[in-house]
Structures are given as structure tokens and as C-alpha cells.
Design a protein around this motif. Structure first.
Motif, mmCIF file in Angstrom:
data_model
loop_
_atom_site.group_PDB
_atom_site.id
_atom_site.type_symbol
_atom_site.label_atom_id
_atom_site.label_comp_id
_atom_site.label_asym_id
_atom_site.label_seq_id
_atom_site.Cartn_x
_atom_site.Cartn_y
_atom_site.Cartn_z
ATOM 1 N N GLU A 1 0.920 -1.294 -0.043
ATOM 2 C CA GLU A 1 0.018 -0.058 -0.045
ATOM 3 C C GLU A 1 0.994 1.209 -0.049
ATOM 4 N N GLU A 2 2.011 0.997 0.438
ATOM 5 C CA GLU A 2 2.920 2.218 0.655
ATOM 6 C C GLU A 2 3.307 2.850 -0.883
ATOM 7 N N ASP A 3 3.234 1.976 -1.916
ATOM 8 C CA ASP A 3 3.450 2.329 -3.280
ATOM 9 C C ASP A 3 2.618 3.616 -3.592
ATOM 10 N N LEU A 4 1.385 3.462 -2.958
ATOM 11 C CA LEU A 4 0.096 4.562 -3.560
ATOM 12 C C LEU A 4 0.422 5.847 -3.154
ATOM 13 N N GLU A 5 1.516 5.765 -2.244
ATOM 14 C CA GLU A 5 1.858 7.355 -1.648
ATOM 15 C C GLU A 5 2.681 8.277 -2.617
ATOM 16 N N ILE A 6 2.935 7.359 -3.803
ATOM 17 C CA ILE A 6 3.645 8.032 -4.866
ATOM 18 C C ILE A 6 2.406 8.430 -5.863
ATOM 19 N N PRO A 7 2.405 9.675 -6.590
ATOM 20 C CA PRO A 7 1.418 10.073 -7.329
ATOM 21 C C PRO A 7 1.286 9.179 -8.574
ATOM 22 N N GLU A 8 0.056 8.984 -9.182
ATOM 23 C CA GLU A 8 -0.234 8.051 -10.142
ATOM 24 C C GLU A 8 0.508 8.409 -11.236
ATOM 25 N N TRP A 9 0.753 9.717 -11.613
ATOM 26 C CA TRP A 9 1.476 10.280 -12.870
ATOM 27 C C TRP A 9 3.039 9.870 -12.707
ATOM 28 N N ARG B 1 3.971 7.093 -11.331
ATOM 29 C CA ARG B 1 4.043 5.555 -11.325
ATOM 30 C C ARG B 1 3.735 5.105 -12.853
ATOM 31 N N ASN B 2 3.007 5.858 -13.735
ATOM 32 C CA ASN B 2 2.564 5.483 -14.834
ATOM 33 C C ASN B 2 3.300 6.170 -16.076
ATOM 34 N N ASP B 3 3.647 7.265 -15.727
ATOM 35 C CA ASP B 3 4.592 8.076 -16.721
ATOM 36 C C ASP B 3 6.079 7.485 -17.130
ATOM 37 N N TYR C 1 8.768 12.214 -21.970
ATOM 38 C CA TYR C 1 9.277 11.898 -20.766
ATOM 39 C C TYR C 1 8.756 13.139 -19.985
ATOM 40 N N LYS C 2 8.450 12.740 -18.641
ATOM 41 C CA LYS C 2 8.669 13.743 -17.403
ATOM 42 C C LYS C 2 9.948 13.952 -16.942
ATOM 43 N N PHE C 3 10.544 15.376 -16.625
ATOM 44 C CA PHE C 3 11.742 15.280 -15.930
ATOM 45 C C PHE C 3 11.571 15.733 -14.688
ATOM 46 N N VAL C 4 11.795 14.925 -13.485
ATOM 47 C CA VAL C 4 11.298 15.145 -12.117
ATOM 48 C C VAL C 4 12.519 15.499 -11.427
ATOM 49 N N LYS D 1 12.010 3.498 -7.522
ATOM 50 C CA LYS D 1 11.690 2.274 -7.933
ATOM 51 C C LYS D 1 10.370 2.674 -9.311
ATOM 52 N N TYR D 2 10.060 3.726 -9.494
ATOM 53 C CA TYR D 2 9.142 4.254 -10.547
ATOM 54 C C TYR D 2 10.140 5.023 -11.474
ATOM 55 N N THR D 3 11.383 5.299 -11.253
ATOM 56 C CA THR D 3 12.113 5.994 -12.249
ATOM 57 C C THR D 3 12.474 5.227 -13.243
ATOM 58 N N ASP D 4 12.474 5.824 -14.575
ATOM 59 C CA ASP D 4 12.932 4.967 -15.776
ATOM 60 C C ASP D 4 14.416 5.462 -16.233
ATOM 61 N N ILE D 5 14.619 6.565 -16.013
ATOM 62 C CA ILE D 5 16.352 6.899 -16.024
ATOM 63 C C ILE D 5 16.615 7.907 -15.046
ATOM 64 N N LEU D 6 17.722 7.673 -14.201
ATOM 65 C CA LEU D 6 18.117 8.250 -13.343
ATOM 66 C C LEU D 6 19.289 9.210 -13.469
#
Length: 436
Positions: free
Chosen positions: A230-238, A240-242, A279-282, A315-320
């Protein structure tokens, strides 16, 4: 100017000169007094009887409830035979933990101080001084999980620290008194958790512990990579999905050498690049970073002010994208591309932190020294994410032994129960359930 005014001016100048001469001495006397008091309380704390089932937890410099110690705390707090208490230096953290139904106190409160004095074991992620009131823990057992596996030298291995200077440079009375001060940063018995044989080789010098007290049992916080809760849901959906590029730089000498991020990154050009590639640049900046990321761009989002767990973000990052931060060593567990934006490498090595390794030997990915080159290398990485895969595996095996490239909480719990609490007949399996 009258003679009276001249006399007043001369008197003021004299007082200023006296202040400048005497003030440093007063400061030094005050510092020595504080240290002497700390040493006295530290040694007195050894005389206080310890409560064998009392374990005090802390972490993140007393400012947060996350990381390695959080997960150990949540599991051990389920044991009705133990009293697990979280000590914090931030009242908001105390409130947060109490709202979760657990016992927590402020570090400087009367109850918090008393529990630190009585605790048999302290489990923490930074130093005793950072996470607790170090003077109260002279008779405890310290279990230091640490909070990363990185390149930078710290503590006893860092030439700029008090500990290093006392142990390697001081002489006479300064060394004698200084070693007593250094001792207050440790408990009666000290263990530190390592991740591999190579990392263990420099931990005794770093943390001033015997070689046998360095235990190779991984980083519990990375267990989130290998399961979904359930802790994964603390990360925004965008997120987790983008498709996400996460920029996570370290600090430069606690902000003293920081360059405004707007002078490093061309944000309009980066936004257009991300739009083109989907991509989104976070951006998750260090707390000491300088400059503000503009909020006008569609594909560039600064989350530095958010409290998202860094490991779940990885965990939800595609490129660091990083520089000298230890976050990339954890990210290697996911076998995904990492790029190094080391625009100030020479300055960093000269003015900031020494490193345990040659930077180029243990950074398995493209290295960019300017923004234009960074965009080119990002594009190549998007087209061929496997390019550095063998190098990533090689470096991963330096920082994490094979046995620590998976969930490690059960074996750490087993060690704490068996070796620190003396419960020799206990066994904790992969589901964290206890059997005798």
C-alpha cells in the motif's frame, strides 16, 4: 569634533578591539564547557540500569520517519514483549508516529531523555549525535543501519571532520580531551551494517568500530524494490505511470559550492526535449541546493518540497540522472539506466568530499560535463537502455553482495533478536513471522 566626542569614539574603538580579541576565547571556553558537560553526562549514563526489552529508534537526523530504521521499527513494534519507541527532534514527526498508533517522544522531552537513558539498544540511520541526545547513550548498544552506500568519505575517514583531526592530527592535551569527545559519538557497544565485502573494508576506519562489528546485511529500505505494498500508492499516479527521468543531485559542501540550477540547466530546451520524447523530468533537489526550478513548464516538475520516499521514487524511475549522490548505487538494484551530470567534478573533488573510489571506475553510465552533451546522451540512452548493462552489474557487485541484492529485513531482524537481545532460539522467515 569636540574632545569629548573624540574620547567617546576612542573608547568605542577600544571596546570593539577588546571584543574582537576576547570573543574567540569566550567562544572556546563555552565550547569546552559544553563538551566537558557532555562527557560527564555520557559517562554517568553508563551507570543507569538498562531495560532489557526497551529499544529506541531514530533516523534522518531526527527529522523524519523513513529509511532503514522505519521498516525495522514497524516490524519489531508488533512484538508485544518489546517496547519500541521512536525518538525524534521534530515535533511533527512525533505527532505523525503517534497518529499511526506507536509510541514516540521528542528527543529533548523529559520522557524522551529518560527512555534514552534506559534503552538497551538504539537503532538509527545517521550518527548517535544526529539522531538522539548522544550524552544519554553511553551504556547502550548501537545498531547503525547507515543510510546509503556511496562514494564520499565521512566520519573518521574524512579529513575535514573533528573525529579525523583528533585521531590523526591532534597531539597532547587536545588529543587526550578530543578522544573523549569523539567517544561520546558512540555507545558502549557499536555495530554498523554494511552491504558488501568491499564496503566493509573501509567501514572500521569510517565508523571507528572493530572489523568484527561490521555486518554485511544490506539496506532494508531497498526491500521496497522487490515487492508492492500500500505504501506504493503514496507516490502520485502520474509518476507511477509516466516515463520518468529523475534528477537527484547531492549537495556541494552543504550548499557552500552550489551553483544556481538555472545556470546549469536550460529549462525551455529541456521541456521541449521531454515533450518530443514523451518523458517527464522530475527534480528532487538536495535541501542545500540553490535556485528555484521554474513552474511554468509542462514536462518539468520540481518535487523537492514533497515528502515522497526516495526509494519509492527510484522504484518508479525509468532513467536516473545524478552526480555524486549515493542514490545511484541503490538504483543499480533495478538494472535501469543511470547518467552522471558531473559539470563541476574537478571543483567537487578539490573543495568538497574525498571519495573512497576513483569516480570513473564506479559510475556505470554516460558522464556529461555540460547541458548540451547531457541531452545527446539522454537521447542515446532512451534508444539503447541496455548499453551499460554489464558495467552496471559489475559496479552493483562492488557495492552489494549477491546475498544483499534482494529483501534483507528478515536476516537483520534475526541478527537483532539473536545477537543483541539474546533470543538464540528465535527465527524470522521471509514473511517476517517469528518462530521459536
Amino acid at each position: 569634533m569636540s574632545s569629548y566626542q573624540l574620547e567617546i569614539l576612542q573608547l568605542v574603538i577600544l571596546l570593539i578591539i577588546l571584543y574582537l580579541v576576547i570573543q574567540p576565547k569566550f567562544k572556546r571556553i563555552a565550547l569546552l564547557t559544553r563538551r566537558a558537560f557532555s562527557i560527564t553526562v555520557y559517562n554517568f549514563s553508563k551507570l543507569i540500569p538498562k531495560q532489557k526489552n526497551l529499544i529506541v529508534f531514530g533516523g534522518e537526523n531526527g527529522q523524519g520517519f523513513r529509511g532503514n530504521t522505519k521498516y525495522i521499527f514497524l516490524e519489531m513494534a508488533k512484538d508485544e514483549n518489546l517496547r519500541c519507541v521512536w525518538i525524534a527532534k521534530n515535533s511533527a514527526v512525533v505527532k505523525q508516529i503517534r497518529e499511526l498508533g506507536f509510541e514516540s517522544y521528542h528527543c529533548s522531552s523529559r520522557k524522551g531523555q529518560w527512555l534514552q537513558l534506559r534503552a538497551k539498544i538504539v537503532i538509527h540511520s545517521h550518527s548517535i549525535n544526529d539522531d538522539f541526545n548522544k550524552s544519554l547513550l553511553g551504556g547502550a548498544i548501537s545498531y547503525l543501519t547507515w543510510h546509503g552506500v556511496g562514494l564520499k568519505k565521512v566520519w573518521g575517514a574524512n579529513k575535514s571532520t573533528f573525529s579525523y583531526k583528533i585521531l590523526n592530527e591532534a597531539t597532547g592535551l587536545n588529543k587526550f580531551f578530543g578522544k573523549m569527545v569523539v567517544k561520546t559519538n558512540q555507545a558502549k557497544l557499536n555495530y554498523v551494517v554494511s552491504t558488501s565485502e568491499r564496503v566493509s573494508s573501509y567501514y572500521p576506519e569510517t565508523f571507528l568500530v572493530p572489523k568484527e562489528n561490521v555486518i554485511e546485511m544490506g539496506q532494508v529500505r531497498n526491500d521496497v524494490f522487490f515487492k508492492t505494498t500500500e505504501e506504493d500508492l503514496e507516490i502520485p499516479e502520474w509518476i507511477r505511470n509516466d516515463k520518468i527521468i529523475l534528477y537527484m543531485p547531492t549537495h556541494r559542501k552543504f550548499g557552500k559550492l552550489e551553483t544556481d540550477i538555472n545556470l546549469i540547466i536550460n529549462f525551455p530546451k529541456l521541456d521541449e526535449f521531454c515533450e518530443r520524447h514523451g518523458y517527464k523530468f522530475v527534480v528532487k533537489r538536495h535541501m542545500y541546493s540553490n535556485g528555484e526550478v521554474p513552474s511554468i513548464y509542462k514536462n518539468i516538475i520540481d518535487i523537492s518540497g514533497e515528502t515522497y520516499d526516495p526509494q519509492l521514487l527510484l522504484k518508479y524511475t525509468d532513467i536516473l540522472l545524478t552526480d555524486y549522490s549515493s542514490c545511484y548505487t541503490d538504483y543499480l538494484l533495478l538494472n535501469r539506466p543511470v547518467l552522471f551530470f558531473c559539470y563541476d567534478l574537478e571543483l567537487y573533488l578539490q573543495k568538497s568530499n574525498e571519495m573512497y573510489f576513483n569516480y570513473f571506475d564506479v559510475t556505470p553510465g554516460p558522464k556529461s560535463f555540460n547541458f548540451e552533451d547531457l541531452l545527446k546522451r539522454l537521447e542515446i540512452t532512451m534508444e539503447n537502455p541496455q548499453e551499460y548493462e554489464k558495467e552496471r552489474e559489475r559496479v552493483l557487485n562492488i557495492f552489494y553482495s549477491k546475498d544483499n541484492q534482494r529483501e534483507v529485513l528478515p536476516k537483520q531482524l534475526n541478527f537483532i533478536y539473536r545477537e543483541l537481545l539474546g533470543e538464540k532460539n528465535i527465527h524470522i522467515n521471509q514473511n517476517n513471522s517469528v518462530s521459536m
